[in-house]
Scaffold this motif. Sequence first.
Motif, PDB file in Angstrom:
ATOM      1  N   ASN A 211       0.228  -1.128  -0.108  1.00 13.77           N
ATOM      2  CA  ASN A 211       0.349   0.000  -0.366  1.00 13.77           C
ATOM      3  C   ASN A 211       0.892   1.405   0.199  1.00 13.77           C
ATOM      4  N   GLN A 212       2.074   1.340   0.255  1.00 12.16           N
ATOM      5  CA  GLN A 212       2.862   2.249   0.127  1.00 12.16           C
ATOM      6  C   GLN A 212       4.214   1.520  -0.086  1.00 12.16           C
ATOM      7  N   THR A 213       5.439   2.550  -0.103  1.00 14.77           N
ATOM      8  CA  THR A 213       6.934   2.118  -0.998  1.00 14.77           C
ATOM      9  C   THR A 213       7.973   3.707  -0.977  1.00 14.77           C
ATOM     10  N   ASN A 214       9.040   3.523  -0.870  1.00 17.01           N
ATOM     11  CA  ASN A 214      10.373   4.536  -0.339  1.00 17.01           C
ATOM     12  C   ASN A 214       9.896   4.877  -1.790  1.00 17.01           C
ATOM     13  N   PRO A 215       9.944   6.155  -1.685  1.00 20.59           N
ATOM     14  CA  PRO A 215       9.477   7.574  -2.435  1.00 20.59           C
ATOM     15  C   PRO A 215       9.758   7.954  -3.556  1.00 20.59           C
ATOM     16  N   THR A 216      11.763   7.785  -2.429  1.00 18.69           N
ATOM     17  CA  THR A 216      12.541   8.380  -2.898  1.00 18.69           C
ATOM     18  C   THR A 216      14.181   7.418  -3.249  1.00 18.69           C
ATOM     19  N   ASN A 217      13.562   6.559  -2.433  1.00 21.59           N
ATOM     20  CA  ASN A 217      15.421   5.108  -2.903  1.00 21.59           C
ATOM     21  C   ASN A 217      14.467   4.114  -3.082  1.00 21.59           C
ATOM     22  N   VAL A 218      15.044   3.695  -4.608  1.00 15.92           N
ATOM     23  CA  VAL A 218      15.086   2.814  -6.108  1.00 15.92           C
ATOM     24  C   VAL A 218      16.430   1.456  -4.954  1.00 15.92           C
TER      25      VAL A 218
END
Length: 354
Positions: A211-218
């Motif tokens: 439902n969410q993830t890290n938005p800045t670090n792939v």
Amino acid sequence: MNRLIKPISFLIVALTIASCSKNKSGVEVIDEEGARPFVDYQITDGDDPFTFDFKNKSTSFKSLQWRFGDDSVATEDSPKHVYLSTGIFEVNLTAVGETGTTAKKLVKINIRPDDVVAISAVKTGTANEIRFVAEPKKGLVIQSIEWSFTEVSPAVKSTELSPTRTYAPGSFNSFSVKITSSKGSVINFSKFVTPEGVAENITSGAAFFPNQTNPTNVNEVAQKVVDGNLETKTYIGGAKLPVIFKFTYTTPQTVKIYGIGNGNDSPSRDPKSWVLEGSNDDLTWEVVDSRTQAKNFYDQRTDLGAKTDGERYKKMFYFAVANPKPFLIYKWTVNTVFSTTSTSFQISEFRLFR
């Protein structure tokens, strides 16, 4: 009669060699004057899962070079090759024409351990006793076998074809097997077992929806929790609790055990309370298991005698399901973390076992 290979997956890739054109076969060749070679071949299975016959179907060539993806090279017209391990191998045939023009065809062969030998564990009838069985497939002949039961230290070894072990009720135990075929091919397994039998990791067979993830670090996105690697992780700074991971299967699966891998730092980000639920319609959910941890994973490893940070971090923790049932969809919901000042969340892995 040669049998076309069924369990081995092939992927044909057209390779661009230089400034070139494409013939009707889709194979790239260098644009030069003179006859151009046409490259093609057929792969059929041999007398065991590691042996393959390569039938050359190329034309207008002066010489051939086969590369089998395991550092082996052959120049004969239609060679036979034996692989010495499981894995994915890129077979590349290069055909050279009279004027030096070349054409290539690449095929990937995937030899999976479970397609070569079936490893199972069955109850013997004696309380909590399990008999381990290694059943070779497709003509494989076992030359030697070594079992390593690692629930104790040092690990218990056995070279019997079908050894037995007795486990504590409700326990979750690891074991490994090394099998060598009569041709020298080696198959390695690492699996888990309970007093009910082998626990199979089915995580990769599900579609994964966070439902969410890290938005800045792939390198720390949510997908890292299902990549099978304890050296990677997902980190969600300032997560909006709850964090939810959903696993959707095409057929119902009965999850008996699930595992969580802690991250490599900041134990305050560890999940503290969660619930695992199952559903068959994505609307009605049934609780499969729920937990509230008194201690974070870092401290739990310390309590178990880990001596270094390396032993405390990057470890899996396993949880048994008391009353497993089949579901099409599983949902893991993390409601709280150990920090009292932040909602940042991290784990390295999440795995489901049937």
